[in-house]
Design a protein around this motif. Structure first.
Motif, PDB file in Angstrom:
ATOM      1  N   ALA A 177      43.859  44.429  39.274  1.00 17.33           N
ATOM      2  CA  ALA A 177      42.943  45.572  39.203  1.00 17.33           C
ATOM      3  C   ALA A 177      43.672  46.860  39.541  1.00 17.33           C
ATOM      4  O   ALA A 177      44.649  46.872  40.298  1.00 17.33           O
ATOM      5  CB  ALA A 177      41.765  45.366  40.147  1.00 17.33           C
ATOM      6  N   ASP A 178      43.155  47.965  38.980  1.00 11.88           N
ATOM      7  CA  ASP A 178      43.794  49.258  39.210  1.00 11.88           C
ATOM      8  C   ASP A 178      43.525  49.823  40.594  1.00 11.88           C
ATOM      9  O   ASP A 178      44.255  50.695  41.062  1.00 11.88           O
ATOM     10  CB  ASP A 178      43.368  50.272  38.137  1.00 11.88           C
ATOM     11  N   HIS A 179      42.472  49.339  41.290  1.00 18.56           N
ATOM     12  CA  HIS A 179      42.243  49.773  42.664  1.00 18.56           C
ATOM     13  C   HIS A 179      41.323  48.765  43.354  1.00 18.56           C
ATOM     14  O   HIS A 179      40.595  48.027  42.694  1.00 18.56           O
ATOM     15  CB  HIS A 179      41.656  51.181  42.722  1.00 18.56           C
ATOM     16  N   PRO A 180      41.367  48.721  44.681  1.00 21.29           N
ATOM     17  CA  PRO A 180      40.540  47.757  45.415  1.00 21.29           C
ATOM     18  C   PRO A 180      39.061  48.076  45.265  1.00 21.29           C
ATOM     19  O   PRO A 180      38.663  49.213  45.000  1.00 21.29           O
ATOM     20  CB  PRO A 180      41.001  47.931  46.875  1.00 21.29           C
ATOM     21  N   MET A 181      38.246  47.064  45.509  1.00 28.36           N
ATOM     22  CA  MET A 181      36.804  47.238  45.412  1.00 28.36           C
ATOM     23  C   MET A 181      36.284  48.089  46.560  1.00 28.36           C
ATOM     24  O   MET A 181      36.682  47.930  47.713  1.00 28.36           O
ATOM     25  CB  MET A 181      36.123  45.869  45.429  1.00 28.36           C
ATOM     26  N   THR A 182      35.395  49.015  46.233  1.00 29.47           N
ATOM     27  CA  THR A 182      34.716  49.824  47.243  1.00 29.47           C
ATOM     28  C   THR A 182      33.237  49.907  46.886  1.00 29.47           C
ATOM     29  O   THR A 182      32.868  49.840  45.716  1.00 29.47           O
ATOM     30  CB  THR A 182      35.288  51.246  47.301  1.00 29.47           C
ATOM     31  N   TYR A 183      32.389  50.045  47.901  1.00 28.17           N
ATOM     32  CA  TYR A 183      30.968  50.213  47.662  1.00 28.17           C
ATOM     33  C   TYR A 183      30.684  51.685  47.369  1.00 28.17           C
ATOM     34  O   TYR A 183      31.206  52.576  48.032  1.00 28.17           O
ATOM     35  CB  TYR A 183      30.151  49.779  48.882  1.00 28.17           C
ATOM     36  N   SER A 184      29.798  51.940  46.395  1.00 31.64           N
ATOM     37  CA  SER A 184      29.507  53.305  46.005  1.00 31.64           C
ATOM     38  C   SER A 184      28.103  53.385  45.419  1.00 31.64           C
ATOM     39  O   SER A 184      27.586  52.398  44.889  1.00 31.64           O
ATOM     40  CB  SER A 184      30.529  53.793  44.973  1.00 31.64           C
ATOM     41  N   LYS A 202      39.554  48.652  36.102  1.00 26.47           N
ATOM     42  CA  LYS A 202      40.350  48.224  34.961  1.00 26.47           C
ATOM     43  C   LYS A 202      41.365  47.198  35.456  1.00 26.47           C
ATOM     44  O   LYS A 202      42.285  47.538  36.185  1.00 26.47           O
ATOM     45  CB  LYS A 202      41.033  49.420  34.307  1.00 26.47           C
ATOM     46  N   THR A 203      41.146  45.966  35.079  1.00 25.31           N
ATOM     47  CA  THR A 203      42.004  44.862  35.501  1.00 25.31           C
ATOM     48  C   THR A 203      42.906  44.510  34.324  1.00 25.31           C
ATOM     49  O   THR A 203      42.414  44.069  33.282  1.00 25.31           O
ATOM     50  CB  THR A 203      41.169  43.651  35.931  1.00 25.31           C
TER      51      THR A 203
END
Length: 581
Positions: A271-278, A285-286
């Motif tokens: 993945a292009d960045h870690p998971m965050t809650y929003s 984009k993996t």
């Protein structure tokens, strides 16, 4: 006169990527001046070689179609991934980390690898040069103390190659083979330069890519795809694939190779960045690393298989993707492409902390609603409550307006609608519920007045099963007809068919099982679950132009929902609150 290049010191031969000329020259100024002895140039000064890498540009898709324009996505195909996941698959121009698509544009860094530089004089005689390894912009020569003599004042064609290109002494060849080729970023740089006998001599190369490249990518929302792998296979027969020949000056002379087999993988996707809650739906984009293909390769002959991994709580099944959408695309060197697999979650939830996501990635969060309109940077989102409103244990609401009173016949919304076709555009439920200025009858906030505005009061005082901590979660409100339309558009479909003789009423189909599963999966209650006469009424806050007509929705045992209207005093219904966030 000979110009001597001595590799005994890193300061004497420098490979620099992306530095301005003044910095390049400064690197030499601390050394001793050029001293001419017996007609020769002091080689200790050396030549500074500057390497910049040609920037990849967004790939041209649909280039096999007459009149097709370049940088746009090929039409998508819908692919069933299994386990309820559906993907839109497309080949798209890659714009990630791109310089503008302009001639001569270069990037500041040159790829790590092993490089060879030689020179060819005006008589086409080759002069072997130097070799070394580039690591993070620092060049380390293979042989310390090596000397390379060139004539001062003479013009040479300098050639630089990386190890993906084979040096045959009299020419160059790039052979695309599996599996190594798929990782090879073959580059050739050629420049004409007159060797100077002054202190400062710089030879600059633009390293040009000989291949096209593709990233295979899963685009997902609120959560990245985890543990997925991607495999590539296939073969192509014919002439012109796999082998490219060049003359000694790096000019392409021929392309050959009758059969090219492609087999590689599985490649791990990251993945292009870690998971965050929003509260705004986050896009992930993996992707695989870049995969390189030879110039002019017809992409339709490659086959792609995704295996393993999870997304939205579902296991990804092994899937061979169709290649029909790429029948018209021939890859071009130095162009970059994305094979994009876009997978949307079937349902998004609003959680008590004001963020959104799927049940599979809820963590410690608790869902309080089903998202019917996503929040963006400029527009608020909308969600519908998991359960119906209850006041003092009651969840059946009739307007508590005395029959025949002025309030019973009054218009209480500042905007009214002629019929279903008009009313389905009304998404002002919050306004009708909470803004006194929108009430021309008595100018009160309806949510605060039980008498005359009972359904509004019930919606406005709705309390979820868990405390709401998200500051962005607003007041619950009585949905307008257009808010209900958002719900069914998000979860299924909304295609009302008005009664032409009585335009205030109509019907539309719905998939009861599919829609209700969105609520029950999160511990909520399905819509139109029961009713005293085989149907269940839900209030709306829309008003039709006709006095005292309020549209309401009711469902029966089949997969049909009905819209009708009546005087507000005569109908008892339930309230399913909505909220903005």
């Amino acid at each position: 006169m000979k110009f001597k290049v001595n590799q005994n010191s890193m300061k004497k031969i420098l490979f620099i990527a992306g530095l301005v000329s003044t910095m390049l020259l400064a690197a030499c100024s601390s050394e001793e001046s050029v001293v001419k002895e017996d007609g020769k140039v002091n080689a200790a000064k050396g030549i500074t070689f500057r390497l910049t890498e040609e920037a990849f540009v967004p790939g041209v898709t649909n280039n096999g179609k007459a009149g097709a324009k370049g940088t746009r996505a090929i039409e998508t195909q819908t692919v069933n991934l299994g386990n309820g996941l559906v993907a839109e698959v497309s080949l798209e121009p890659d714009t990630a980390d791109m310089a503008p698509a302009a001639t001569g544009v270069t990037r500041a860094t040159v790829s790590d690898g092993h490089y060879t530089i030689y020179a060819v004089d005006a008589s086409n005689v080759r002069h072997d040069g130097i070799k070394g390894t580039m690591t993070s912009g620092v060049f380390t020569p293979d042989v310390a103390g090596q000397e390379w003599f060139l004539n001062g004042g003479e013009t040479y064609t300098f050639v630089c190659i990386n190890d993906a290109v084979t040096d045959n002494g009299t020419g160059l060849r790039y052979t695309y083979s599996m599996p190594a080729g798929i990782n090879q970023n073959a580059m050739i740089g050629v420049t004409t330069h007159t060797v100077s006998n002054t202190e400062h001599d710089v030879v600059a190369f633009t390293m040009r890519h000989q291949n096209a490249r593709i990233r295979y990518q899963v685009t997902s929302y609120t959560t990245p795809c985890v543990g997925a792998k991607f495999g590539i296979g296939g073969s192509v027969s014919g002439t012109g694939y796999g082998i490219t020949d060049y003359d000694v000056k790096g000019t392409q002379t021929a392309r050959s190779g009758g059969f090219l087999a492609i087999s590689f993988g599985p490649i791990t996707m990251t993945a292009d960045h870690p998971m965050t809650y929003s509260s705004i739906v986050e896009t992930y984009k993996t992707s695989t690393p870049y995969v390189y293909y030879p110039d002019a390769f017809p992409l339709m002959y490659a086959q792609y298989t995704m295996s393993s991994g999870t997304l939205y709580g579902e296991s990804l099944q092994a899937k061979v993707f169709p290649t029909a959408l790429m029948n018209s695309t021939t890859l071009q060197k130095n162009h970059s492409y994305v094979y994009n697999i876009k997978v949307k979650p079937s349902v998004l939830y609003l959680f008590q902390d004001g963020t959104v996501g799927t049940l599979a990635d809820k963590g410690t969060r608790t869902p309080i609603g089903v998202v019917v309109k996503e929040k963006t940077a400029t527009e608020e989102g909308t969600a519908v409550a998991l359960k119906e409103a209850t006041v003092s244990g009651n969840n059946d609401f009739t307007y508590s307006t005395p029959y025949g009173s002025s309030s019973m016949f009054a218009t209480t919304n500042s905007t009214t609608y002629a019929d279903i076709n008009d009313g389905q555009n009304d998404v002002n439920g919050y306004k009708w519920t909470w803004e006194a200025a929108s009430n021309p009858h008595d100018h009160v906030v309806k949510a605060n007045k039980y008498q005359d505005y009972t359904p509004y009061y019930a919606a406005g005082h709705y309390v979820p099963d868990v405390a709401v901590t998200g500051a962005n979660v607003g007041h619950w409100y009585l949905p307008a007809l257009g808010d209900w339309a958002l719900l069914f558009k998000a979860l299924d479909r909304w295609t009302p068919t008005p009664n032409t003789t009585y335009p205030k009423s109509g019907t539309f189909p719905w998939d009861k099982t599919k829609v209700n599963a969105a609520f029950t999966a999160a511990g909520g209650k399905g819509l139109f679950a029961f009713g005293p006469y085989g149907y269940l009424i839900y209030w709306t806050s829309t008003e039709y132009t006709q006095t005292m007509m309020f549209p309401y929705l009711y469902g029966i045992s089949g997969n049909t929902i009905n819209i009708d209207a009546n005087a507000k005093h005569n109908i008892t219904g339930k309230v399913r609150p909505f909220v903005h966030f």
